[in-house]
Write a protein that holds these residues in place. Structure first.
Motif, PDB file in Angstrom:
ATOM      1  N   UNK A  90     -10.818 -23.357  42.859  1.00  0.00           N
ATOM      2  CA  UNK A  90     -11.831 -21.994  42.822  1.00  0.00           C
ATOM      3  C   UNK A  90     -11.528 -20.824  42.246  1.00  0.00           C
ATOM      4  N   UNK A  91     -11.238 -21.009  40.871  1.00  0.00           N
ATOM      5  CA  UNK A  91     -10.616 -19.816  40.333  1.00  0.00           C
ATOM      6  C   UNK A  91     -11.782 -19.357  39.185  1.00  0.00           C
ATOM      7  N   UNK A  92     -11.414 -17.860  39.013  1.00  0.00           N
ATOM      8  CA  UNK A  92     -12.073 -17.232  37.958  1.00  0.00           C
ATOM      9  C   UNK A  92     -11.477 -17.224  36.734  1.00  0.00           C
ATOM     10  N   UNK A  93     -10.390 -17.267  36.963  1.00  0.00           N
ATOM     11  CA  UNK A  93      -9.361 -17.305  35.474  1.00  0.00           C
ATOM     12  C   UNK A  93      -7.925 -17.529  36.032  1.00  0.00           C
ATOM     13  N   UNK A  94      -7.291 -17.889  35.007  1.00  0.00           N
ATOM     14  CA  UNK A  94      -5.774 -17.978  35.171  1.00  0.00           C
ATOM     15  C   UNK A  94      -5.142 -17.116  34.153  1.00  0.00           C
ATOM     16  N   UNK A  95      -3.990 -16.423  34.668  1.00  0.00           N
ATOM     17  CA  UNK A  95      -3.191 -15.431  34.005  1.00  0.00           C
ATOM     18  C   UNK A  95      -1.831 -15.898  33.964  1.00  0.00           C
ATOM     19  N   UNK A  96      -1.415 -16.289  32.584  1.00  0.00           N
ATOM     20  CA  UNK A  96      -0.144 -16.840  32.490  1.00  0.00           C
ATOM     21  C   UNK A  96       0.966 -15.761  31.868  1.00  0.00           C
ATOM     22  N   UNK A  97       1.952 -15.398  32.572  1.00  0.00           N
ATOM     23  CA  UNK A  97       2.808 -14.434  32.171  1.00  0.00           C
ATOM     24  C   UNK A  97       3.921 -15.189  31.383  1.00  0.00           C
ATOM     25  N   UNK A  98       4.172 -14.686  30.142  1.00  0.00           N
ATOM     26  CA  UNK A  98       5.237 -15.355  29.375  1.00  0.00           C
ATOM     27  C   UNK A  98       5.982 -14.239  28.937  1.00  0.00           C
ATOM     28  N   UNK A 149      -3.461 -16.658  19.008  1.00  0.00           N
ATOM     29  CA  UNK A 149      -4.036 -16.875  20.360  1.00  0.00           C
ATOM     30  C   UNK A 149      -5.692 -16.160  20.430  1.00  0.00           C
ATOM     31  N   UNK A 150      -5.569 -14.825  19.840  1.00  0.00           N
ATOM     32  CA  UNK A 150      -6.787 -13.864  19.931  1.00  0.00           C
ATOM     33  C   UNK A 150      -7.820 -14.370  18.892  1.00  0.00           C
ATOM     34  N   UNK A 151      -7.449 -15.110  17.849  1.00  0.00           N
ATOM     35  CA  UNK A 151      -8.457 -15.782  16.908  1.00  0.00           C
ATOM     36  C   UNK A 151      -9.067 -17.149  17.455  1.00  0.00           C
ATOM     37  N   UNK A 152      -8.468 -17.730  18.512  1.00  0.00           N
ATOM     38  CA  UNK A 152      -8.752 -18.710  19.323  1.00  0.00           C
ATOM     39  C   UNK A 152      -9.693 -18.598  20.507  1.00  0.00           C
ATOM     40  N   UNK A 153      -9.751 -16.956  20.696  1.00  0.00           N
ATOM     41  CA  UNK A 153     -10.614 -16.747  21.735  1.00  0.00           C
ATOM     42  C   UNK A 153     -10.072 -16.422  23.042  1.00  0.00           C
ATOM     43  N   UNK A 154      -8.641 -16.270  23.248  1.00  0.00           N
ATOM     44  CA  UNK A 154      -7.900 -16.130  24.553  1.00  0.00           C
ATOM     45  C   UNK A 154      -7.791 -14.483  24.261  1.00  0.00           C
ATOM     46  N   UNK A 155      -7.734 -14.106  25.626  1.00  0.00           N
ATOM     47  CA  UNK A 155      -7.206 -12.532  25.604  1.00  0.00           C
ATOM     48  C   UNK A 155      -5.896 -12.463  25.821  1.00  0.00           C
ATOM     49  N   UNK A 156      -5.271 -11.608  25.304  1.00  0.00           N
ATOM     50  CA  UNK A 156      -3.555 -11.413  25.073  1.00  0.00           C
ATOM     51  C   UNK A 156      -3.325  -9.961  25.286  1.00  0.00           C
ATOM     52  N   UNK A 157      -2.387  -9.917  26.232  1.00  0.00           N
ATOM     53  CA  UNK A 157      -1.912  -8.576  26.911  1.00  0.00           C
ATOM     54  C   UNK A 157      -0.472  -8.363  26.628  1.00  0.00           C
ATOM     55  N   UNK A 167      -0.847  -1.816  31.533  1.00  0.00           N
ATOM     56  CA  UNK A 167      -1.245  -2.632  32.857  1.00  0.00           C
ATOM     57  C   UNK A 167      -2.687  -2.177  33.260  1.00  0.00           C
ATOM     58  N   UNK A 168      -3.321  -1.089  32.961  1.00  0.00           N
ATOM     59  CA  UNK A 168      -4.359  -0.644  33.269  1.00  0.00           C
ATOM     60  C   UNK A 168      -5.749  -1.412  32.624  1.00  0.00           C
ATOM     61  N   UNK A 169      -5.672  -2.029  31.674  1.00  0.00           N
ATOM     62  CA  UNK A 169      -6.648  -2.928  31.100  1.00  0.00           C
ATOM     63  C   UNK A 169      -6.479  -4.322  31.757  1.00  0.00           C
ATOM     64  N   UNK A 173      -9.246  -6.253  34.501  1.00  0.00           N
ATOM     65  CA  UNK A 173      -9.751  -7.634  34.288  1.00  0.00           C
ATOM     66  C   UNK A 173      -9.692  -8.431  35.812  1.00  0.00           C
ATOM     67  N   UNK A 174      -8.716  -8.151  36.344  1.00  0.00           N
ATOM     68  CA  UNK A 174      -8.561  -8.945  37.814  1.00  0.00           C
ATOM     69  C   UNK A 174      -9.433  -8.307  39.001  1.00  0.00           C
ATOM     70  N   UNK A 175     -10.326  -7.295  38.719  1.00  0.00           N
ATOM     71  CA  UNK A 175     -11.189  -6.674  39.762  1.00  0.00           C
ATOM     72  C   UNK A 175     -12.396  -7.702  40.003  1.00  0.00           C
ATOM     73  N   UNK A 176     -12.555  -8.179  41.197  1.00  0.00           N
ATOM     74  CA  UNK A 176     -13.586  -9.067  41.813  1.00  0.00           C
ATOM     75  C   UNK A 176     -13.495 -10.271  41.230  1.00  0.00           C
ATOM     76  N   UNK A 177     -12.323 -10.738  40.945  1.00  0.00           N
ATOM     77  CA  UNK A 177     -12.133 -12.100  40.475  1.00  0.00           C
ATOM     78  C   UNK A 177     -11.028 -12.615  41.068  1.00  0.00           C
ATOM     79  N   UNK A 178     -10.827 -14.175  41.422  1.00  0.00           N
ATOM     80  CA  UNK A 178      -9.833 -14.911  41.875  1.00  0.00           C
ATOM     81  C   UNK A 178      -8.972 -15.267  40.781  1.00  0.00           C
ATOM     82  N   UNK A 179      -7.854 -14.958  40.670  1.00  0.00           N
ATOM     83  CA  UNK A 179      -7.078 -15.137  39.621  1.00  0.00           C
ATOM     84  C   UNK A 179      -5.453 -15.681  39.746  1.00  0.00           C
ATOM     85  N   UNK A 180      -5.363 -17.069  39.162  1.00  0.00           N
ATOM     86  CA  UNK A 180      -4.195 -17.541  39.435  1.00  0.00           C
ATOM     87  C   UNK A 180      -2.973 -17.006  38.399  1.00  0.00           C
ATOM     88  N   UNK A 181      -1.858 -16.446  39.048  1.00  0.00           N
ATOM     89  CA  UNK A 181      -0.962 -16.008  38.313  1.00  0.00           C
ATOM     90  C   UNK A 181       0.421 -17.084  38.246  1.00  0.00           C
TER      91      UNK A 181
END
Length: 309
Positions: A90-98, A149-157, A167-169, A173-181
């Motif tokens: 039941x995820x709204x998004x996944x955040x991959x830290x690389x 990755x940005x050209x493919x539509x992925x958000x990159x930070x 970290x502010x942006x 992005x995490x507000x009011x969402x369920x995020x897998x880290x």
């Protein structure tokens, strides 16, 4: 009553009911032999369940049912090779830290993670951490990957959690969402969560000088409530990520740059290796598909067993 699973340790689950009360819960035996559940863990963090309080004084309960999942992300079970292990549901998004240094996250790993997210319709965000220690070589690679990755539509930070840079942006992005880290051990997942939730004091460790790889600090997946709204799920560091439950002919559907060109291939079941009039190979040759992404595709394709699990 309904509850949400915040932590799973295999046999016990930490759940939170709609009133905000936490319980230590067990599942009814029937869940363990349910033929519809092919994973090694019938219940995952993020699952919505129904519970019956067992001992109010001790705060224990019985999980009586699992509600339908919106989505989930899985991996090959580390213990049972031919079964899947659900990381979270039941995820709204996944955040991959690389990280490109100490330890280095390979593009192959990033691409496998993105494929898994595409398979289960979980929007993926890529965070490149530790940019404060990147030399010219890593900075050049970061720029290349960011553009690709940005050209493919992925958000990159690009961020430095250590120096609280960029970290502010990401927080917004995490507000009011369920995020897998997620990500390898040592990339800064626990440090990032400590930044978001300083009261939690999640244990962190440095990268092993001997192997150059991260040391595991998170043993079980755990969900935390964010003070500004939303939830994050911390996961054990993933060394390898096998793509399972997929036919070879389906893999290209989960590469966005390939998916939009599939109808131009001569054959419907084209796997884009040796077939004539292949729109994917043509796009690679013309520079419209990044050659490194095509290499990732071929590597994943080779790893896919023809048996569906």
């Amino acid at each position: 009553m309904k509850a949400l699973v915040y932590r799973s340790t295999g046999s016990w689950y930490t759940v939170k009911d709609e009133k905000g009360q936490f319980y230590n819960a067990r599942i009814k035996g029937v869940f363990k032999i349910d033929d519809d559940i092919t994973s090694t863990n019938p219940i995952a963090v993020g699952d919505e369940v129904t519970i019956e309080p067992e001992n109010v004084t001790e705060g224990t309960a019985i999980i009586t049912d699992i509600l339908p999942r919106k989505n989930y992300i899985n991996r090959q079970s580390p213990r049972v090779k031919h079964q899947q292990h659900i990381i979270a549901a039941n995820l709204d998004q996944s955040l991959l830290i690389a990280t490109l240094k100490d330890p280095r996250t390979s593009q192959g790993f990033i691409d496998r993670f993105l494929v898994v997210c595409e398979m289960y319709h979980v929007p993926a965000v890529i965070v490149f951490n530790k940019i404060d220690i990147y030399r010219d070589k890593e900075q050049e690679k970061l720029k290349e990957l960011q553009e690709m990755y940005a050209a493919l539509g992925y958000k990159v930070f690009p961020v430095s959690v250590e120096h609280k840079s960029g970290l502010d942006t990401l927080e917004a992005l995490l507000k009011d969402r369920t995020t897998l880290v997620s990500g390898h051990s040592g990339v800064g997942k626990s440090t990032f969560i400590n930044y978001l939730l300083p009261d939690q004091q999640i244990k962190t460790q440095t990268v092993s000088k001997w192997s150059g790889k991260g040391l595991h600090t998170t043993t079980f997946a755990t969900m935390y409530d964010l003070p500004e709204g939303g939830r994050i799920i911390d996961t054990p560091g993933i060394r390898e990520l096998a793509v399972t439950g997929l036919e070879r002919e389906e893999l290209s559907h989960y590469f966005p740059e390939m998916r939009e060109r599939l109808h131009d291939c001569r054959y419907n079941n084209c796997i884009h290796i040796n077939e004539p009039d292949c729109a994917i190979k043509e796009a690679v040759n013309n520079g419209h598909i990044h050659p490194d992404r095509y290499v990732s595709y071929l590597t994943i394709l080779e790893s896919i067993n023809t048996k569906n699990y």
